[in-house]
Design an enzyme around this catalytic site. Structure first.
Site, PDB file in Angstrom:
ATOM      1  N   ARG A  21       8.616 -35.084  31.244  1.00  0.00           N
ATOM      2  CA  ARG A  21       7.979 -34.244  32.254  1.00  0.00           C
ATOM      3  C   ARG A  21       8.594 -32.849  32.223  1.00  0.00           C
ATOM      4  O   ARG A  21       9.743 -32.670  32.634  1.00  0.00           O
ATOM      5  CB  ARG A  21       8.125 -34.857  33.647  1.00  0.00           C
ATOM      6  CG  ARG A  21       7.033 -34.377  34.615  1.00  0.00           C
ATOM      7  CD  ARG A  21       7.305 -34.852  36.034  1.00  0.00           C
ATOM      8  NE  ARG A  21       8.357 -34.052  36.642  1.00  0.00           N
ATOM      9  CZ  ARG A  21       9.189 -34.491  37.572  1.00  0.00           C
ATOM     10  NH1 ARG A  21       9.112 -35.737  38.001  1.00  0.00           N
ATOM     11  NH2 ARG A  21      10.115 -33.697  38.069  1.00  0.00           N
ATOM     12  N   HIS A  62       7.322 -32.322  39.499  1.00  0.00           N
ATOM     13  CA  HIS A  62       6.477 -33.463  39.837  1.00  0.00           C
ATOM     14  C   HIS A  62       5.177 -32.984  40.464  1.00  0.00           C
ATOM     15  O   HIS A  62       4.096 -33.486  40.157  1.00  0.00           O
ATOM     16  CB  HIS A  62       7.214 -34.375  40.815  1.00  0.00           C
ATOM     17  CG  HIS A  62       6.322 -35.385  41.463  1.00  0.00           C
ATOM     18  ND1 HIS A  62       5.796 -36.445  40.762  1.00  0.00           N
ATOM     19  CD2 HIS A  62       5.826 -35.478  42.729  1.00  0.00           C
ATOM     20  CE1 HIS A  62       5.036 -37.156  41.583  1.00  0.00           C
ATOM     21  NE2 HIS A  62       5.030 -36.593  42.761  1.00  0.00           N
ATOM     22  N   TYR A  90      17.682 -32.001  40.240  1.00  0.00           N
ATOM     23  CA  TYR A  90      17.969 -33.259  39.547  1.00  0.00           C
ATOM     24  C   TYR A  90      17.748 -33.231  38.041  1.00  0.00           C
ATOM     25  O   TYR A  90      18.178 -34.139  37.338  1.00  0.00           O
ATOM     26  CB  TYR A  90      17.152 -34.398  40.185  1.00  0.00           C
ATOM     27  CG  TYR A  90      15.654 -34.174  40.230  1.00  0.00           C
ATOM     28  CD1 TYR A  90      14.850 -34.473  39.142  1.00  0.00           C
ATOM     29  CD2 TYR A  90      15.049 -33.656  41.370  1.00  0.00           C
ATOM     30  CE1 TYR A  90      13.475 -34.276  39.180  1.00  0.00           C
ATOM     31  CE2 TYR A  90      13.670 -33.450  41.425  1.00  0.00           C
ATOM     32  CZ  TYR A  90      12.888 -33.770  40.332  1.00  0.00           C
ATOM     33  OH  TYR A  90      11.535 -33.564  40.376  1.00  0.00           O
TER      34      TYR A  90
HETATM   35  C1  LIG Z   1       3.371 -47.264  46.498  1.00  0.00           C
HETATM   36  C2  LIG Z   1       3.868 -45.857  46.416  1.00  0.00           C
HETATM   37  N1  LIG Z   1       5.177 -45.601  46.634  1.00  0.00           N
HETATM   38  C3  LIG Z   1       5.650 -44.339  46.605  1.00  0.00           C
HETATM   39  C4  LIG Z   1       4.825 -43.281  46.352  1.00  0.00           C
HETATM   40  C5  LIG Z   1       5.365 -41.846  46.349  1.00  0.00           C
HETATM   41  N2  LIG Z   1       5.344 -41.303  44.973  1.00  0.00           N
HETATM   42  C6  LIG Z   1       4.364 -40.488  44.546  1.00  0.00           C
HETATM   43  S1  LIG Z   1       4.547 -40.106  42.917  1.00  0.00           S
HETATM   44  C7  LIG Z   1       5.930 -41.043  42.772  1.00  0.00           C
HETATM   45  C8  LIG Z   1       6.619 -41.162  41.449  1.00  0.00           C
HETATM   46  C9  LIG Z   1       5.718 -41.797  40.413  1.00  0.00           C
HETATM   47  O1  LIG Z   1       6.364 -41.779  39.165  1.00  0.00           O
HETATM   48  P1  LIG Z   1       5.636 -42.303  37.859  1.00  0.00           P
HETATM   49  O2  LIG Z   1       5.041 -43.661  38.127  1.00  0.00           O
HETATM   50  O3  LIG Z   1       6.598 -42.211  36.741  1.00  0.00           O
HETATM   51  O4  LIG Z   1       4.399 -41.349  37.634  1.00  0.00           O
HETATM   52  P2  LIG Z   1       4.501 -39.771  37.362  1.00  0.00           P
HETATM   53  O5  LIG Z   1       4.481 -39.118  38.724  1.00  0.00           O
HETATM   54  O6  LIG Z   1       5.784 -39.498  36.625  1.00  0.00           O
HETATM   55  O7  LIG Z   1       3.298 -39.430  36.555  1.00  0.00           O
HETATM   56  C10 LIG Z   1       6.273 -41.619  44.003  1.00  0.00           C
HETATM   57  C11 LIG Z   1       7.460 -42.462  44.242  1.00  0.00           C
HETATM   58  C12 LIG Z   1       3.446 -43.574  46.124  1.00  0.00           C
HETATM   59  N3  LIG Z   1       2.554 -42.593  45.878  1.00  0.00           N
HETATM   60  N4  LIG Z   1       3.011 -44.858  46.169  1.00  0.00           N
END
Ligand SMILES: Cc1ncc(C[n+]2csc(CCOP(=O)(O)OP(=O)(O)O)c2C)c(N)n1
Ligand SMILES: Cc1ncc(C[n+]2csc(CCOP(=O)(O)OP(=O)(O)O)c2C)c(N)n1
Ligand SMILES: [Mg+2]
Ligand SMILES: [Mg+2]
Lengths: 320, 321, 320, 321
Positions: free
Chosen positions: B231, B235, B244
């Site tokens: 990434r 985010h 971080y």
């Molecule tokens: C069930 C749930 N828990 C927490 C969140 C908050 N949240 C949004 S994005 C994220 C991180 C997701 O990481 P990843 O699966 O690696 O996808 P990326 O954002 O890196 O594409 C979190 C914890 C959420 N949207 N849904």
């Protein structure tokens, strides 16, 4: 007309609806080969095939989540959750998707799925086979909820749920699965959602209940020498406010009965409805006879938790 | 080396990548200008999104997470529709059935079972459609990822699960997410093929997806594809990674970004000229300009929409409040 | 005394409690390296180490389930759920275990865990960043629930929750995370659970609210030329029935305000309490101003969903 | 061949198997006599339960499912305590802290994260305890299994996950549960060792558990053990398997049952005599007779217990109803 038990009526409804609409399919744990742990789905797999009565992996969120995808593919899934408390792993799917997906599609898609499960206590079972989870369901927007108390309604409400274009949760009172017997219309039988049933006419007190508590109210009414009107709500959402308010207007005295814990149990909603719309009809307080705000107890003492004829009659006497 | 696709398709694939890239870069600007709300940046994820979906036909379904919010563009979804989603305007909520693109899934991994069910349901109907779900590395820790992939495998459903392994879940690094060597390893536990590809190599992603789709259509069930990259952007617009991430590393990753890489591949192969690059970019910027203009020209949403669409057949008391 | 925002007060409480008790630890998604997406846990990892402020995998049921095991190992875990709607995957752990485990142990074990999360709408966010899930929590036996509306209470109630021997859920109104500023006692500060706060004294109407809706009630009261008493419930379980009933006895007019959908929202429980215990004090119906029974809307029109000063004042006028 | 344990330990392991077997067989009778409620039969699972726990010390924690309801017996828990659980009497709810045996977990797989947390928490405190969780083949489809094992792996927690693969989840056969070659394969996705053993060979199970516990104590994290056998009894007293199982197969499996097998191993090794078999069985039957008598002698539970123990510090309105 055939005389059936409540669980036989559920099975009858499933046979009729799978027969009637080739898009209806049943999925869940042990619904196929075994015909369900309560035999509610018995015979479906033989009759309609293993594609329309499917034994799924042991994964409630996966089951309900896949049912959403099945809807997108044009199916009308009927999901069985094996027991009340075992539906909880699927709550995230229910709240974040089942209740919201049609809205998300701008109203262009339908999610006509049905979730049915046995619920409630009094069955002398080990822990977590006794819950009354209706609050978790009825508080969730986008969901409809119905709870039958008679075999005829068990068939008719389930048929209505399966045909309904919106997601519907049907909670079946397992305590009376086999003890509630009654005449059930043969073939297609639909009881529209949103209509309460006047289980008994009376003039002094209104007892409002659903599921297995309707029988408790009837027994209490028999034990009392006051005229009790008994409203079997049947459909928690849509809710038949008119029938409730009409009865309160008539009697001015209300006792609401349910098994679920008291705090924000569905009795609270009924009481709030009355406190808003019928306050000047009341001759006294709106009373609730409910489960307590404690974990459902060990079964040797569950009778001290379940609303009883004694507790209901005591509440009625308070009002007179 | 011979490229995996004929020239015209290579150029279409390139156009889609540029379109996705342009959408993303413009969105970050629009956010700064206060013209859209919080936005989940997917900069440098375009090779995965364009490459994997290039293996699909329009009958196939795409299940995006918020990270693939603009993936409908590859199906010709209007730019303004997606912009409106990020502007909190109801016209941003497309109907999945119109595009065979499911709604943007916000709860992590919760759409994985939907893809499993759609694929299974299509198969039961004898319809050939494949379901392709996108999710991140963090998503693989969720129970619903597990239940969805397992169910698809058991049902032998024609599904393709594409894990965008950008090695971060907001501030949580991959090593705090899993102890596995690779996320593709998780396929073993489901008895399905797991494939690991370079997420910055659009043709590698395409080939992995093409093979997975072929398996699905042949009745051989689901595949898990892990597309590995890093990434190289926050985010989301609300996030400040400095706290971080090693920004040095991010700079290196930005230098390796996927679009420029594909451009040089195509140029070396004599498929793409500087003029074409120029014209493709201007064309996409035009689309964005027109899209944001269209979005901003739309009248504000009717508050009545709070109530419409919740139910086909709404309860009477729905409006009580 | 220091002037802090509500989210700063949460952070302050966590620093104090981790300092005070070496058994307290924080776990959740992005609580460590990033200090939480709202910075509620900022600084904890540096100060107390990565063992006491832990970035977990992205798995809410795993997080809450592991917190139960951490309690068995002698820890007092403080679990952050990143947002209201993202706590739903943990509901099965909450209902089947968190609320029941002490009871299961025959009262011999304690599960002093705290679950805290930002909740509520009005923040112009994408879908599912706006839910008010208090009904799911407060209906669950074995759980306590508190919701602060001021920085001082955000610190004091969280400290009380962490020290409480029972599982407590704290819902923090994210709408006012940074706009609610106020004096917060430095160092240890505990606001006992079970005590409502009289936010404003008045004589004509009682407005009952919690979280971000307290401010809405205050603004409504300012806009009205009737004397409004405002009760900030603060603690939904244990519930301070006495304060509510005392105010109702005084004013005889009640408006209950919350963001959550109306059906079995917590307002229903308050209305039911009044309909049972204060029916003869009432001069009129018990009114609720709440969210609607629909999915939380797109943010450009969320103001039409959120209880507003206009809707509250209109309700008050109905009662006069 | 040389056996994995010294003679006295072999005999203790044998005694535990007999005790578990006797508890199970008597319970089915008690159920028929209406002296206990519905009961989850674990006949022929004794090798897994006795073998795996034999690798633990009393400081280690056991997390049973309903299928391991009587596993506390290996720690000396009174027979009547467990009988009372199945009789729905509150004295059947032991305190996990008294035995380092968690409460019987009824929701499938939901206790897996508890074991992960306990193991992790003990490690954080520098206490050596290992957590061992038991669950079935069906449980591996649940999201909470996935989240719990993954979290334990990431935290490098001293946990041992024992999957009792009896190839049925009530009426659902293993092939409808997973497409994986083996359930031990799931370990790959968590980056931990996965071991497959014959669930009817108590010493094989013990050795696998011993190695897993050693790894856990050495700080090398969790292990997934798949103990393969076949459910040769109904799921529970309420269940009639004829509807879905080939009873012929069940008969064959019953013939291969694990206790008799261990007896002949011990006899061949000259460790066990017919007299010892006899005396061990009578001793265990005695314990059961005493246990059921003690259970039945207990006064009925005080209904007041509906309210006690729900909270340390109960809300005033808890008794409203
Ligand atoms: C069930 C749930 N828990 C927490 C969140 C908050 N949240 C949004 S994005 C994220 C991180 C997701 O990481 P990843 O699966 O690696 O996808 P990326 O954002 O890196 O594409 C979190 C914890 C959420 N949207 N849904
Ligand atoms: C979450 C949940 N869903 C459903 C059930 C009902 N149920 C009880 S046992 C069982 C089958 C479990 O099979 P498996 O995991 O293989 O363990 P086994 O019974 O074979 O030991 C099911 C579905 C449950 N207890 N919990
Ligand atoms: Mg990621
Ligand atoms: Mg099994």
């Amino acid at each position: 007309m055939a005389e059936l038990t409540l669980v036989e009526a559920v099975n009858d409804a499933l046979h009729c609806e799978l027969e009637r609409d080739a898009n209806v399919m049943v999925l869940g744990e042990d619904v196929g080969r075994a015909g369900g742990v309560f035999r509610a789905t018995a015979g479906l797999r033989d009759r309609f095939g293993s594609d329309r009565c499917v034994d799924t992996p042991l994964a409630e969120a996966g089951i309900l989540g896949s049912a959403i995808g099945l809807c997108m593919a044009g199916w009308r899934p009927v999901v069985e959750m094996q027991y009340d408390a075992f539906s909880y792993p699927s709550l995230n799917q229910l709240i974040t998707h089942v209740g919201r997906y049609r809205w998300r599609s701008g109203g262009k898609m339908e999610f006509p799925l049905t979730i049915r499960m046995p619920y409630g206590g009094g069955v002398r079972a080990p822990e977590l086979h006794d819950d009354s989870p209706e609050t978790y369901y009825v508080h969730t927007p986008g969901i409809k909820v119905a709870i039958p108390s008679t075999p005829a309604d068990a068939k008719g409400l389930l048929a209505a749920a399966i045909r309904d274009p919106d997601p519907v949760v049907i909670l079946e009172p397992k305590l009376v699965y086999r003890t509630a017997r009654g005449e059930v219309p043969e073939g297609e039988h639909v009881v529209p959602l949103g209509q309460a049933r006047l289980a008994r006419e009376g003039s002094d007190v209104t007892l409002i209940a659903y599921g297995a508590m309707v029988k408790v109210c009837e027994d209490a009414a028999d034990a009392l020498d006051v005229s009790c009107e008994i409203v079997d709500i049947r459909s928690l959402r849509p809710l038949d406010e008119a029938s409730i308010l009409a009865s309160v207007a008539k009697t001015g005295r209300v006792v609401i009965v349910h098994e679920a814990p008291r705090t924000v149990g569905f009795g609270a909603e009924i009481a709030a409805l009355i406190a808003e719309k019928a306050i000047f009809d009341l001759h006294g307080p709106v009373l609730r006879v409910t489960g307590f705000d404690v974990p459902y107890p060990y079964w040797t003492i569950e009778d001290a938790y379940m609303p009883s004829v004694e507790r209901v009659t005591a509440a009625v006497q308070k009002l007179l | 080396m011979a490229l995996a696709l004929p020239e015209n398709e290579l150029l279409e694939l390139y156009r889609r990548m540029v379109l996705l890239r342009t959408y993303d870069e413009r969105s970050v600007v629009y956010h700064r200008q206060g013209r859209i709300g919080t936005y989940a940046i997917y900069w440098n994820h375009e090779a995965i999104q364009a490459g994997a979906t290039f293996a699909l036909t329009d009958e196939d379904w795409i299940f995006p997470s918020y990270r693939e919010s603009a993936i409908g563009l590859v199906r010709g979804m209007p730019v303004e529709t997606i912009l409106q989603w990020w502007r909190g305007h109801p016209s941003g909520w497309w109907s999945p059935a119109d595009w065979n693109v499911a709604s943007i899934s916000v709860p992590i991994a919760s759409h994985v079972p939907h893809a499993a069910g759609l694929a299974w349901g299509k198969k039961l109907r004898g319809e050939g459609a494949v379901a392709m779900a996108f999710f991140g590395d963090g998503a693989t820790s969720e129970g619903e990822f597990h239940e969805g992939v397992n169910l698809a495998a058991v049902m032998n459903a024609p599904a393709v699960f594409v894990c965008n392994n950008n090695q971060w879940a907001i501030s949580t690094p991959l090593e705090a997410q899993t102890r596995a060597e690779s996320l593709a390893d998780k396929a073993v536990g489901y008895g399905i093929p797991g494939v690991r590809v370079d997420g910055l190599d659009v043709l590698a992603v395409y080939e992995a997806a093409r093979d997975a789709v072929a398996r699905a259509r042949a009745g051989d069930g689901p595949t898990l594809i892990e597309a590995v990259h890093y990434r190289a952007a926050p985010h989301a617009t609300a996030d400040d990674p400095k706290a971080y991430i090693d920004m040095q590393r991010v700079e290196e990753e930005r230098a390796r970004e996927c679009l420029g890489r594909f451009e040089s591949v195509l140029k070396d192969a004599g498929v793409l000229s500087d003029e074409q690059i120029e014209s493709t970019r201007t064309e996409c910027e035009e689309l964005m300009r027109a899209g944001i203009a269209a979005a901003e020209a739309e009248p504000p949403a009717d508050p009545e929409l709070v109530f419409t669409h919740a139910y086909v057949d709404p309860p009477e008391n729905m409006r009580n409040g």
